[in-house]
Design an enzyme around this catalytic site. Structure first.
Site, PDB file in Angstrom:
ATOM      1  N   GLU A 264       0.827  -1.208   0.000  1.00  0.00           N
ATOM      2  CA  GLU A 264       0.000   0.000   0.000  1.00  0.00           C
ATOM      3  C   GLU A 264       0.862   1.260   0.000  1.00  0.00           C
ATOM      4  O   GLU A 264       0.466   2.290  -0.571  1.00  0.00           O
ATOM      5  CB  GLU A 264      -0.963  -0.013   1.182  1.00  0.00           C
ATOM      6  CG  GLU A 264      -1.919  -1.203   1.225  1.00  0.00           C
ATOM      7  CD  GLU A 264      -2.731  -1.389  -0.053  1.00  0.00           C
ATOM      8  OE1 GLU A 264      -2.924  -0.394  -0.797  1.00  0.00           O
ATOM      9  OE2 GLU A 264      -3.184  -2.524  -0.307  1.00  0.00           O
ATOM     10  N   HIS A 267       1.572   2.161  -3.512  1.00  0.00           N
ATOM     11  CA  HIS A 267       0.477   2.954  -4.085  1.00  0.00           C
ATOM     12  C   HIS A 267       0.583   4.411  -3.642  1.00  0.00           C
ATOM     13  O   HIS A 267       0.418   5.341  -4.442  1.00  0.00           O
ATOM     14  CB  HIS A 267      -0.868   2.391  -3.620  1.00  0.00           C
ATOM     15  CG  HIS A 267      -1.320   1.164  -4.345  1.00  0.00           C
ATOM     16  ND1 HIS A 267      -1.480   1.109  -5.702  1.00  0.00           N
ATOM     17  CD2 HIS A 267      -1.683  -0.069  -3.873  1.00  0.00           C
ATOM     18  CE1 HIS A 267      -1.908  -0.101  -6.050  1.00  0.00           C
ATOM     19  NE2 HIS A 267      -2.037  -0.819  -4.962  1.00  0.00           N
TER      20      HIS A 267
END
Length: 500
Positions: A264, A267
């Site tokens: 994550e 991202h």
């Protein structure tokens, strides 16, 4: 003097702000909202989507686009202004075909569906979830009927997550990918790797310190980032200075939180790296989820599970676990790269992960195009999982209910996960050529040079360039299977000590 471009930018910034407000409510729903808040949250999200959609698809938006286009005055087609007009017109032309009532209802149904899914998954109860999934699928089919110019219904939803990509291209790439992965997985099933070091009691406070250690090295800045818990990990962003990431935890399996956090954070780095000049505009909305996923998979797997990084990761694991996990770098490297067919996609190894995604793509494509009914989905899932992984799915919680996407109405999203793996392989080839000291830097825990390379070549552009164009600029070819497979075989040959 205010120019037509300035006027368009101001109008689009307001629309962007409405989207951020909805994303913030969605983030809260996944992380902090009380369970009883679901009904009200669904209505709030539907209202925001109605206002945003009406404003964007209005004739005023079209007039502003026309005015800005006329004022470009021969500007370079690669300029921010020219690309802003091009991207906005394409999105406007597509969005204006969708009735506002339908857009609002899709937002409402997705919010309600997520809350039902959480309980259905916890209780292994597909039957209670099925009507909400059927509702989402009905809305998606109505959505696809709004468009012409697409060869197949699934192309419409795929285009939302990977613009200009078509089912035929995905099917060709995935056929090639399956042909490479299935024999590779079969070959390595005969080999053994000790993974006992991964299944040790590791207190959660220590795991939190480990995740924070890893993501801060990547670029996580607590002045502009948050790390929270979620049932299904995700990342979101409200401008480049407000990035939110999540992970989930298992006291007896620390890789879940560690690699989920690194994934994550990958991202988040993409979102944070978008140029300031593109903020609060459509160019800051990263619509290619294949490129997005290439960043998270690159950081999670090519870095986090790489041999070089294991030299700093193993001591950190020992320290943060207070000695409970005392493992040398090579043993850790081999353990986290074991090829082991399993049920949960987000915990899958690099080789089997692609098959998880192919399965989901094939099923949702058939749902959208009417070849599969929701009532038939668990049986179809289990049969295809047996074919691809050789495993009998024990229950729906570990099968068809495991992912949040269908409950939230995110149909067309799944292919981008495997496409992201392929792009990561292509980028890695170029990165290694451009950064000859890369492995030495990773082995010392110096992740900054890699992050800055990605920011320069990928992140800063936001949505200025479609995926195919960006890849042509950076690696000289469209999405291809070969580089990822070459990387994977080299790595797994090293892990297992075999020739692949």
């Amino acid at each position: 003097m205010t120019t037509p471009i300035d006027t368009l930018r101001t109008w689009l910034a307001q629309i962007h702000d409405l989207r951020d407000a909805a994303l913030l409510l969605d983030w809260d729903q996944h992380t902090m909202m009380p369970r009883r808040g679901g009904e009200g949250r669904a209505e709030a999200l539907a209202t925001l989507e109605r206002i945003r959609h009406e404003k964007f698809v209005s004739s005023e938006t079209g007039s502003l686009i026309d005015g800005a286009e006329g004022a470009l005055n021969g500007a370079s087609p690669d300029s921010d202004d020219a690309r802003l007009v091009t991207v906005t017109r394409r999105r406007w032309e597509k969005a204006r075909r969708v009735p506002t009532d339908l857009a609002a209802e899709m937002a409402r149904a997705g919010s309600i569906g997520q809350e039902v899914w959480i309980q259905a998954r916890a209780e292994n109860d597909f039957e209670s979830f099925a009507p909400y999934l059927a509702r989402n699928m009905d809305l998606v089919r109505r959505y696809t009927e709004c468009f012409d110019g697409f060869d197949r219904p699934y192309d419409v939803v795929l285009d939302d997550y990977e613009p200009t990509m078509r089912s035929e291209t995905v099917e060709r790439l995935f056929t090639e990918l399956k042909a490479e992965l299935m024999p590779l997985i079969g070959r390595l099933a005969e080999e053994e790797v000790d993974t006992s070091c991964l299944h040790v009691a590791f207190p959660l406070d220590g795991q939190r310190r480990l995740v924070e250690w890893a993501v801060r090295r990547m670029g996580f800045d607590p002045e502009g980032w948050r790390l929270d818990d979620a049932v299904h990990p995700f990342a979101t962003c409200f401008g480049s200075r407000d990035v939110r990431i999540t992970t989930r935890w298992d006291e007896n399996y620390f890789p879940m939180a560690l690699f989920g956090g690194m994934h994550e954070c990958g991202h988040g780095l993409y979102e944070e790296g978008v140029a300031d000049s593109l903020q609060r505009s459509p160019l800051a909305r990263l619509e290619s989820l294949s490129l997005h996923e290439s960043q998270s998979r690159l950081w999670e797997n090519l870095v986090g599970r790489g041999r070089s990084f294991s030299h700093v990761l193993a001591p950190a694991v020992k320290e943060m676990s207070a000695g409970a996990v005392d493992v040398d770098p090579l043993t850790l490297y081999r353990a986290v790269n074991r090829v082991d067919p399993s049920f949960i996609r987000v915990e899958a190894d690099e080789a089997t992960y692609g098959l998880h995604v192919v399965l989901r793509f094939e099923l949702e494509r058939d749902l959208v195009e009417g070849r599969l009914n929701v009532s038939e989905l668990p049986e179809a899932w289990n049969a295809r999982f047996k074919e691809y992984m050789g495993l009998d799915v024990p229950d729906n919680a570990q099968g068809v209910l495991q992912d949040v996407h269908w409950s939230a109405g995110l149909i067309g999203y799944f292919p981008t996960y495997a496409l992201g793996n392929l792009i990561a392989g292509q980028l890695w080839e170029r990165i290694q050529a451009d950064l000859p000291q890369l492995e030495e830097e990773l082995g010392a825990g110096q992740l900054g040079p890699l992050r800055e390379w990605l920011r320069e070549h990928v992140h800063q552009y936001g949505s200025k360039f479609p995926t195919t164009e960006l890849l042509e600029r950076v690696v000289g070819s469209p999405i291809a299977v070969g580089p990822f497979i070459t990387y994977l075989k080299r790595k797994l040959g090293d892990v297992y000590g075999v020739e692949l």
